[in-house]
Design a protein around this motif. Structure first.
Motif, short mmCIF file in Angstrom:
data_model
loop_
_atom_site.label_atom_id
_atom_site.label_comp_id
_atom_site.label_asym_id
_atom_site.label_seq_id
_atom_site.Cartn_x
_atom_site.Cartn_y
_atom_site.Cartn_z
N ARG A 148 2.70 1.88 -3.36
CA ARG A 148 1.49 2.06 -4.25
C ARG A 148 1.28 3.59 -4.11
NH1 ARG A 148 -0.79 -3.02 -3.70
NH2 ARG A 148 -2.94 -1.96 -2.31
N TYR A 149 1.52 4.08 -3.46
CA TYR A 149 0.73 5.19 -2.65
C TYR A 149 2.00 6.24 -2.93
CZ TYR A 149 -0.01 9.18 0.56
OH TYR A 149 -0.08 10.82 1.19
N THR A 189 0.75 -1.18 0.29
CA THR A 189 0.51 0.04 0.67
C THR A 189 0.16 1.18 -0.61
OG1 THR A 189 -1.74 -1.35 1.46
CG2 THR A 189 -2.24 1.06 1.28
N GLN A 190 1.92 0.88 1.11
CA GLN A 190 2.81 2.39 0.74
C GLN A 190 3.38 3.12 -0.23
OE1 GLN A 190 4.89 4.37 4.11
NE2 GLN A 190 5.80 2.41 4.49
N ARG A 218 -5.54 8.56 2.28
CA ARG A 218 -4.81 7.82 3.27
C ARG A 218 -5.32 8.33 4.20
NH1 ARG A 218 -0.70 6.61 5.82
NH2 ARG A 218 -0.82 8.23 6.74
N ARG A 261 0.01 0.19 -8.59
CA ARG A 261 0.66 -1.55 -8.64
C ARG A 261 1.41 -2.14 -9.39
NH1 ARG A 261 -3.37 -4.56 -6.44
NH2 ARG A 261 -4.63 -2.17 -5.46
#
Lengths: 308, 397
Positions: free
Chosen positions: A93-94, A90-91, B14, A107
């Motif tokens: 991708r963020y 997730t990190q 987020r 992704r």
């Protein structure tokens, strides 16, 4: 091409950078060396827009960097840091999306880099649950995940285990071979010498030398190693073109004022007059020696622009 | 989408996801909901426990039956009068708790037998009944018909014409206003502090440098405030909605025109108030590098808000139409807490709402500018706490 052009920065009364200038060409691995506090981190922070310069300009492909073109730079700060409670995948991708990648690209890139860096099993884990070594790998992935055109890495090798050093070296070469300008700072001078196409040495906020390791060698004082077992002490002291001598490397090391044929022939003839000569060669100083000579030996930044 | 806004939305998303998925949010919301439910159950039980009494009459006091039944409604008492076969059995019933009182003897001076002491309203009913009996006997003795006199007396009385008739909903409106003020205070404090914690976490984990190499400080600040503001709003809606449902179920709340305007003003003022306080909290948080130091920079802010809240809350309950609360609700940092309450009470002229809104908007804009500057200057400075003067220095480009 990444150009650092005359940037200056003061923190209160401290001059951190004084007209720092150097250039990293496409497809070039540039090593950035200097003592702690010489201004390496500040230079990189300014290049990334994290700090504002008091004067000077950073250009990418001839245009001044702005918020949009800065997103093309992959950055690894000296102060490592990630969101501790965010999962690895997730990190990444963020961070890729923050740099303007689409969700799908982000992704794919996150999956690709976690696989490449051996973190596939860890994608779902929170960063704070990873070992320090794996956190470093995630940090490298964070710098690479947005598929950057330029890499700026502050001390990327510090804290890495030998395997990770190899992985990191491979990745840097790979990006270089793909045509990206790559600049990194390091205190591991052997590594820099082995890896880098060109090197910049900074002292007190200024680039005091810049060039290939060979160019820097050529610019530093020429030395000659002569092994003549039968020669008496001080045999070479008064030869024309010889400015100094010291005993080292099984014989003596002579510092030459110039490397003309006449000087070299004069030294060789003198050596042969003392008896047998086992060794007679130009000495190739390691980067560490050039660095010490450059950083410690000069009050005037004379080497500035050696090959720039 | 504007390229400058995409990162803001990414950051907001987020923050929102990190908080809403977090255990603290879910558990916290459930606990508050549970407390709300318990409170409602208690209120409902108390409300259903009406004032009832059961008395027995015996002997001559049986004549008090009708006067007692006539007097009971004026005291709000639901009274049951039963005839006791004899005083001894009646007293036994009182001791057993089947009767609240046993009335015997002379109707004008009855003997009242109770377990410990008579209930206040029951005592007044008995006094009224015996007084009425005495009066009726006296009047009847002098040839006056007590019923006719009562009819004449009942006709008498003034017709009151009020310039401003009291609002029959005033109590409910006050309750709604106070609940709104409390929810806003709670939400702004909680989520404002969360913004500060988030800022400090990014600083202490150093991730902020990577983030700021991708986005501008104002984008990060705005995204954070939006994301956490949305979490706070979600919780506000969940809690407020549950509270309203409970109140409606308990019959405390009648839906009316005041309800909708109150809800709208609570939401609008929440958004404005959150933007204001979250920016202050973020700027304060950016001055320190470690979670342990957060409290020291936040306390001046939280204490100011708390003091304003306590003073305003007291003014609101003691004198909702007074000058004090009017002034406090016009001062920008406190408007978001108290203007919605005054709107709920229906005591605020439209001009004051507009003035407070304008003042708060201006104040928020100034806070965003100043707070954004402090944040941009401080967020990358690690180590010692950043001085206020340095934080206000030239912002980076």
């Amino acid at each position: 091409m990444l150009e650092i052009d005359g940037i200056s920065k003061r923190f209160g009364s401290t001059v951190a950078l004084d007209r720092m200038t150097f250039t990293v060409h496409p497809g070039e691995l540039f090593g950035f060396v200097g003592a702690n506090g010489a201004g390496k981190t500040t230079t990189m922070r300014i290049a990334l827009g994290v700090l504002a310069a008091d004067a000077g300009e950073v250009r990418l492909d001839g245009r001044p960097l702005d918020a949009v073109s800065r997103r093309r730079i992959g950055y690894m700060p000296e102060e490592r840091g990630l969101y501790p409670r965010m999962a690895v995948g997730t990190q990444l991708r963020y961070l890729a999306e923050l740099r303007g990648r689409s969700a799908a690209d982000a992704r794919a890139a996150a999956d690709r880099w976690t696989e490449r860096l051996g973190l596939t099993e860890r994608r779902g884990d929170e960063v704070q649950r990873l070992s320090l070594g794996n956190q470093q790998r995630v940090q490298l992935a964070a710098a690479l995940v947005a598929d950057p055109d330029v890499l700026v890495l502050d001390e990327p090798f510090s804290g890495l285990d030998p395997v990770a050093v190899d992985v990191m070296s491979d990745v840097l070469r790979e990006r270089r071979d793909a045509g990206a300008p790559v600049v990194f700072s390091s205190h591991q001078l052997e590594l820099v010498e082995r890896l880098c196409d060109r090197v910049g040495i900074v002292r007190a906020g200024r680039a005091v030398a810049e060039g290939t390791v060979d160019e820097l060698r050529a610019a530093s004082a020429s030395e000659l190693v002569v092994v003549a077992p039968a020669a008496p002490t001080g045999w070479a002291d008064h030869l024309s073109g010889v400015t100094g001598s010291r005993a080292a490397e099984g014989g003596i090391v002579l510092t030459l004022a110039d490397t003309s044929e006449a000087t070299l022939a004069g030294v060789l003839d003198a050596a042969r007059r003392t008896g047998p000569v086992h060794e007679f060669r130009r000495r190739r100083p390691a980067l560490a020696e050039i660095y010490r000579g450059t950083v410690a030996g000069r009050t005037e930044p004379a080497g500035h622009g050696v090959a720039a | 989408m504007s390229p400058a806004l995409r990162p803001v939305l990414l950051i907001a998303r987020r923050e929102f996801a990190a908080k809403v998925k977090g255990r603290a949010f879910v558990v916290g919301t459930l606990v508050v909901l549970l407390l709300l439910g318990v409170y409602a159950a208690v209120v409902a039980t108390l409300a259903s426990n009406e004032d009832t009494a059961r008395v027995g009459v015996a002997g001559p006091a049986t004549a008090l039956t009708d006067p007692l039944l006539r007097a009971a409604p004026t005291e709000g008492l639901t009274l049951t009068v039963v005839g006791a076969p004899d005083p001894a059995a009646g007293e036994a019933a009182v001791r057993a708790g089947d009767l609240d009182a046993l009335i015997t003897g002379d109707p004008v001076r009855p003997r009242v037998y109770v377990a410990t002491e008579p209930d206040g309203s029951l005592e007044r009913v008995i006094v009224d009944a015996s007084a009425a009996t005495a009066r009726d006997a006296y009047l009847a003795g002098r040839g006056v018909d007590p019923a006719a006199l009562d009819a004449v007396v009942a006709e008498a009385g003034p017709a009151v014409v009020a310039a401003e008739p009291p609002d029959p909903q005033a109590g409910r409106r006050l309750g709604l206003g106070l609940a709104g003020a409390f929810l806003l205070f709670f939400s702004i404090q909680t989520y404002g502090a969360m913004v500060a914690q988030g800022v400090v976490e990014e600083k202490s984990s150093r991730v902020v440098e990577i983030v700021l190499s991708s986005v501008r400080p104002w984008q990060l600040l705005l995204g954070k405030v939006l994301g956490l503001g949305a979490v706070g709003l979600l919780q506000l809606v969940v809690l407020g909605g549950a509270g309203l449902a409970v109140a409606a179920a308990a019959g405390v709340l009648a839906s009316g025109a005041g309800l909708v305007s109150t809800l709208v003003s609570v939401l609008v003022w929440y958004l404005l108030g959150f933007a204001l306080y979250a920016t202050i909290f973020a700027a304060a948080g950016s001055l320190v590098s470690r979670q342990e130091d957060t409290q020291s920079v936040l306390s001046p802010v939280t204490i100011t808000v708390l003091l304003g809240f306590v003073v305003g809350f007291n003014l609101l309950t003691s004198d909702p139409r007074g000058t004090g609360i009017a002034v406090i609700s016009l001062l920008p940092p406190f408007s978001p807490l108290f203007m919605p309450a005054r709107v709920a009470l229906g005591v605020v002229p439209a001009g004051q709402v507009v003035l407070a809104f304008g003042l708060t908007l201006a104040f928020t804009a100034a806070t965003l500018w100043l707070g954004g500057r402090i944040y941009a200057n401080s967020v990358l400075r690690t180590g010692a706490r950043v001085g206020f003067r340095e934080a206000l220095g030239r912002a980076r480009g």
